[in-house]
Design an enzyme around this catalytic site. Structure first.
Site, PDB file in Angstrom:
ATOM      1  N   TYR A 112       0.824  -1.201   0.000  1.00  0.00           N
ATOM      2  CA  TYR A 112       0.000   0.000   0.000  1.00  0.00           C
ATOM      3  C   TYR A 112       0.865   1.260   0.000  1.00  0.00           C
ATOM      4  O   TYR A 112       1.816   1.398   0.762  1.00  0.00           O
ATOM      5  CB  TYR A 112      -0.923   0.019   1.224  1.00  0.00           C
ATOM      6  CG  TYR A 112      -1.654   1.331   1.376  1.00  0.00           C
ATOM      7  CD1 TYR A 112      -2.736   1.638   0.547  1.00  0.00           C
ATOM      8  CD2 TYR A 112      -1.234   2.284   2.299  1.00  0.00           C
ATOM      9  CE1 TYR A 112      -3.389   2.850   0.657  1.00  0.00           C
ATOM     10  CE2 TYR A 112      -1.884   3.505   2.426  1.00  0.00           C
ATOM     11  CZ  TYR A 112      -2.959   3.777   1.590  1.00  0.00           C
ATOM     12  OH  TYR A 112      -3.597   4.979   1.692  1.00  0.00           O
ATOM     13  N   ASN A 264       1.695  10.689   6.591  1.00  0.00           N
ATOM     14  CA  ASN A 264       0.712   9.783   7.182  1.00  0.00           C
ATOM     15  C   ASN A 264       0.974   9.603   8.681  1.00  0.00           C
ATOM     16  O   ASN A 264       1.323   8.528   9.140  1.00  0.00           O
ATOM     17  CB  ASN A 264       0.768   8.436   6.453  1.00  0.00           C
ATOM     18  CG  ASN A 264      -0.409   7.536   6.770  1.00  0.00           C
ATOM     19  OD1 ASN A 264      -0.338   6.334   6.590  1.00  0.00           O
ATOM     20  ND2 ASN A 264      -1.502   8.100   7.239  1.00  0.00           N
ATOM     21  N   GLN A 352     -19.354  28.772  57.658  1.00  0.00           N
ATOM     22  CA  GLN A 352     -18.523  28.229  56.584  1.00  0.00           C
ATOM     23  C   GLN A 352     -18.362  29.253  55.468  1.00  0.00           C
ATOM     24  O   GLN A 352     -19.221  30.111  55.274  1.00  0.00           O
ATOM     25  CB  GLN A 352     -19.182  26.971  55.995  1.00  0.00           C
ATOM     26  CG  GLN A 352     -19.534  25.916  57.012  1.00  0.00           C
ATOM     27  CD  GLN A 352     -20.290  24.769  56.382  1.00  0.00           C
ATOM     28  OE1 GLN A 352     -19.814  23.663  56.335  1.00  0.00           O
ATOM     29  NE2 GLN A 352     -21.482  25.038  55.893  1.00  0.00           N
ATOM     30  N   ARG A 358     -14.510  27.000  49.711  1.00  0.00           N
ATOM     31  CA  ARG A 358     -14.507  25.817  50.574  1.00  0.00           C
ATOM     32  C   ARG A 358     -14.395  24.513  49.788  1.00  0.00           C
ATOM     33  O   ARG A 358     -13.792  23.544  50.254  1.00  0.00           O
ATOM     34  CB  ARG A 358     -15.780  25.823  51.437  1.00  0.00           C
ATOM     35  CG  ARG A 358     -15.883  24.685  52.417  1.00  0.00           C
ATOM     36  CD  ARG A 358     -16.811  25.013  53.582  1.00  0.00           C
ATOM     37  NE  ARG A 358     -18.045  25.645  53.153  1.00  0.00           N
ATOM     38  CZ  ARG A 358     -19.211  25.020  52.996  1.00  0.00           C
ATOM     39  NH1 ARG A 358     -19.302  23.720  53.213  1.00  0.00           N
ATOM     40  NH2 ARG A 358     -20.295  25.693  52.632  1.00  0.00           N
ATOM     41  N   LYS A 460     -14.642  47.103  37.883  1.00  0.00           N
ATOM     42  CA  LYS A 460     -15.972  46.855  37.313  1.00  0.00           C
ATOM     43  C   LYS A 460     -15.867  46.408  35.856  1.00  0.00           C
ATOM     44  O   LYS A 460     -16.494  45.434  35.433  1.00  0.00           O
ATOM     45  CB  LYS A 460     -16.859  48.099  37.439  1.00  0.00           C
ATOM     46  CG  LYS A 460     -18.288  47.880  36.949  1.00  0.00           C
ATOM     47  CD  LYS A 460     -19.187  49.057  37.224  1.00  0.00           C
ATOM     48  CE  LYS A 460     -19.556  49.158  38.687  1.00  0.00           C
ATOM     49  NZ  LYS A 460     -20.417  48.024  39.123  1.00  0.00           N
ATOM     50  N   GLU A 488     -13.403  11.231   2.531  1.00  0.00           N
ATOM     51  CA  GLU A 488     -12.601  10.533   1.511  1.00  0.00           C
ATOM     52  C   GLU A 488     -13.331   9.284   1.005  1.00  0.00           C
ATOM     53  O   GLU A 488     -12.928   8.157   1.233  1.00  0.00           O
ATOM     54  CB  GLU A 488     -11.227  10.200   2.126  1.00  0.00           C
ATOM     55  CG  GLU A 488     -10.132   9.908   1.147  1.00  0.00           C
ATOM     56  CD  GLU A 488     -10.030   8.413   0.880  1.00  0.00           C
ATOM     57  OE1 GLU A 488     -10.104   8.014  -0.302  1.00  0.00           O
ATOM     58  OE2 GLU A 488      -9.886   7.658   1.861  1.00  0.00           O
ATOM     59  N   ASN A 491     -14.004   6.096   2.999  1.00  0.00           N
ATOM     60  CA  ASN A 491     -12.905   5.270   3.517  1.00  0.00           C
ATOM     61  C   ASN A 491     -12.549   5.738   4.929  1.00  0.00           C
ATOM     62  O   ASN A 491     -12.449   4.949   5.858  1.00  0.00           O
ATOM     63  CB  ASN A 491     -11.693   5.375   2.591  1.00  0.00           C
ATOM     64  CG  ASN A 491     -10.498   4.612   3.121  1.00  0.00           C
ATOM     65  OD1 ASN A 491     -10.613   3.438   3.445  1.00  0.00           O
ATOM     66  ND2 ASN A 491      -9.353   5.273   3.219  1.00  0.00           N
TER      67      ASN A 491
END
Length: 720
Positions: A112, A264, A352, A358, A460, A488, A491
């Protein structure tokens, strides 16, 4: 990083032995993935910063780090030189795979991309391998640039350098069928700071980053449309690029498989991801420290960092985030002062702190874990062999697979971007509390520091900008990888979109830097306001005490007056009242200080009983004298104390110098030359924020950040 099986002895002996052992005892690589996460995240970031600064990056094929990629990518921002070196021991393996391709071609072996067409048209056949590679590069040159060397359609040059480095590293492993001389030529381009122009868009990172990488191949082969940018920023054609880089022998005539080997692969996506993750790791540590500073200036309660809480939750990112904040807060002068404030009228105050403080370790911990895991995933990717087919010389075959699929990039970048957005959301929540006088425990609205709050609106505009940044960051958190289109001729029917996701994450990093620089300037403003508050409150308290002694102690005929017992409660009012509720006009009858001081005297008068009928023992009769004296003295004393502070001679030094967070404050105020913003000054918030943003982008902030944590031993404080 993932080790490959060393097939041709092209890594040094020690590395090869380690890789073989790992391949035998850890065939699925899970053990290696776990091992890579040992130790603290902070230690890892310190190592990254050190690696980034090293001038030489030596490539072996399997040991490249995210920090090294970021270092070469950002060479323009480095004051010292840089150099990429190739391991000579890799030459034999690279040559073996290249020779194998030529031998198989001569034998008529069908392979290939060597004898076949590409992708969905791989049914086509040819014996003209060189011409096939030439056509490959040409048809992949499908990108659009627009105008200018850094136009909106050109990949940032830093990302291109990163891609070049990563691609060399992959090809060094000797599975790709390419000549070593081509890798040397790319290395010379990097070392000469010559960067090919690559299109920003056009890849789905599925058969690798085909389109952008083809432009590197185009420069190497001397295509007439190829362009590069030289060291000075000038545009070069291929001839000029080769000449400046001293690449001898002319342009390359690609042999069979060499074009495919160049294009590739996933180097563009993973290269940009490396840059992104280097910054993301530092930003994560920075926000841990900024959250601790937030606790300091907000008079927060440090128990949210207690080790037992986080130990019982089990998550390592959370435990480390809490431990780092705990380290910053341990011994902090602000924490000690806040403890005294909390002891005053405890039942009238929230038990808290709000969630933005926290639960900050619980919120940050998972984000740190995500960023760290993504970093390891990308480090495995940049050390992987990710083209197709792979040349296995030892088995005398070409293996057709799909390592070019860049899913690790797309997934890790989507996850990182979501983590960055979550960090930004928490940062905005903290910033919103910091500038709001309803939540910030006595700081002025908008963090205004001027004498006239009606003509000073402080941060601000910065808060509006922060809302904008945060909104865009939240939008960017949306995933890219669920937008795949079949490509493509069906594929490439699934594709990773790795580079697109990396680009969006790079945008998120930039926005988080904008937020972080804005927040850091605001925190420094808050630090200075606490300093101003402490100095002015001390003066107010002393003045009230002195005026009380002068006007309330002695009666008209020299006797001790019952009003003398009011002083202690008057001073308690000063302690309890937020200074910035009255600082611009301390004796105004419409402001709470004078109202509450008068109320103390009135309350005592009401309890004075029959003595109030006697003009010599009446407390009511003393109120006017007390207020008149205070009106005559207090405004001048407050102004004098403010002037002393502005001239650099405050009576009480700034607490920040005693804190572990001081290095960041020192950077912002001394090294970068920012100052307390007030309505009387011409300088705008944006001008100061710009300085910090620039320092953040060029890495100047890294040393002060790590200095804040230099004494941390990597563990939480013991449970006592």
């Amino acid at each position: 990083m993932a080790p490959s099986i060393a097939q041709n002895g092209h890594v040094n002996g020690e590395v090869e032995e380690v890789l073989w052992k790992k391949s035998i005892h850890d065939p699925l690589n899970w053990e290696m993935a776990v091992d890579s996460l040992r130790g603290s995240h902070l230690d890892e970031v310190k190592k990254m910063v050190d690696e980034f600064r090293k001038p030489i990056v030596k490539l072996w094929g399997e040991t490249l780090t995210v920090a090294q990629v970021a270092s070469i990518a950002n060479a323009d921002n480095k004051t010292s030189g840089f150099k990429v070196e190739l391991s000579e021991s890799a030459r034999a393996g690279v040559k073996a795979s290249s020779d194998w391709v030529m031998d198989s071609m001569s034998k008529g072996t069908d392979s290939y991309g060597v004898t076949t067409g590409f992708c969905a048209t791989s049914h086509r056949r040819t014996k003209n391998g060189g011409a096939l590679q030439k056509e490959l590069i040409k048809f992949l040159n499908a990108g659009v640039f627009g105008n200018g060397t850094e136009s909106t359609h050109t990949l940032p040059h830093s990302a291109t350098r990163a891609a070049m480095l990563v691609r060399i590293n992959t090809l060094l492993q000797g599975y790709s069928g390419i000549r070593f001389e081509i890798l040397e030529a790319i290395t010379k381009l990097i070392n000469s700071n010559i960067t090919p122009c690559l299109p920003l868009r056009g890849t789905v990172t599925a058969s690798g980053d085909l389109v952008p990488l083809s432009y590197i191949a185009g420069l190497l082969t001397g295509r007439p449309n190829s362009k590069a940018v030289g060291p000075s920023g000038s545009k070069l054609d291929a001839d000029e690029a080769f000449r400046v880089a001293a690449v001898s022998g002319g342009f390359f005539e690609l042999q069979p498989k060499e074009g495919l080997a160049l294009v590739n692969g996933t180097a563009v996506g993973s290269g940009m991801a490396s840059i992104v993750l280097y910054d993301s790791n530092i930003l994560a540590v920075m926000f841990e420290v900024l959250s601790a500073i937030f606790a300091e200036v907000m008079n927060g309660k440090p128990e949210f960092t207690d080790y037992l809480t986080h130990k019982l939750k089990h998550h390592p990112g959370q435990i480390e985030a809490a431990a780092i904040m705990e380290h910053i807060l341990d011994g902090s002068s602000y924490v000690k002062a806040a403890q005294k404030l909390h002891e005053m009228d405890p039942l009238q105050k929230p038990k808290q702190d709000r969630y933005a403080l926290r639960t900050s370790p619980q919120w940050l911990g998972p984000q740190i874990e995500v960023i760290r895991a993504a970093t390891k995933m990308i480090e495995r990717e940049i050390n992987s062999v990710n083209d197709n087919p792979l040349i296995d010389v030892s088995r005398n075959k070409a293996i057709h697979g799909g390592n070019f699929q860049g899913t690790p990039i797309g997934v890790s970048m989507d996850n990182t971007r979501l983590a960055l957005a979550s960090i930004g959301k928490l940062m905005f929540a903290q910033f919103s509390e910091l500038v709001n006088d309803y939540y910030n425990n006595g700081l002025p609205s908008n963090l205004t520091a001027g004498r006239n709050p009606s003509l000073d609106y402080g941060f601000k505009g910065a808060e509006i900008a922060m809302a904008s940044y945060c909104s865009e960051l939240q939008f960017l958190a949306n995933p890219v990888t669920n937008h795949v289109q079949s490509a493509e001729q069906h594929n490439q029917d699934v594709n990773s979109l790795g580079l697109i996701s990396a680009r969006k994450t790079a945008e998120a990093v930039d926005i988080l830097k904008l937020m972080s620089s804005t927040y850091l300037v605001a925190l420094c403003q808050a630090i200075d306001l606490r300093h101003l508050e402490e100095n002015l409150k001390s003066v107010v308290k002393n003045t009230v005490s002195q005026v009380a002694k002068r006007t309330l102690t002695i009666g008209a005929i020299g006797e001790l007056h019952p009003a003398r017992f009011c002083e202690k409660e008057l001073l308690r009012v000063v302690d309890r009242e937020y200074l910035f509720t009255y600082a611009d006009d301390p004796c105004s009858s419409t402001y709470p200080l004078m109202q509450k001081l008068r109320q103390v005297l009135v309350d005592h008068a009401m309890k004075n009983g029959e003595s109030e009928k006697n003009i010599n023992s009446s407390i009511f009769q003393k109120i006017g004298a007390f207020e008149d004296e205070l009106n005559a003295v207090l405004p001048k004393e407050v102004e004098s104390a403010r002037a002393l502070l502005e001239s650099g001679n405050p009576s009480i030094p700034n607490r920040i110098t005693e804190c572990r967070s001081y290095p960041l404050y020192r950077l912002v105020r001394q090294e970068l030359g920012t100052e307390l913003l007030t309505g009387e000054k011409v300088r705008s918030p944006g001008e100061e924020i710009e300085k910090v943003f620039t320092a953040m982008c060029n890495g100047q902030i890294n040393d002060p950040l790590l200095e804040c944590l230099k004494s941390w031993n990597g563990a939480p404080l013991p449970i006592c």
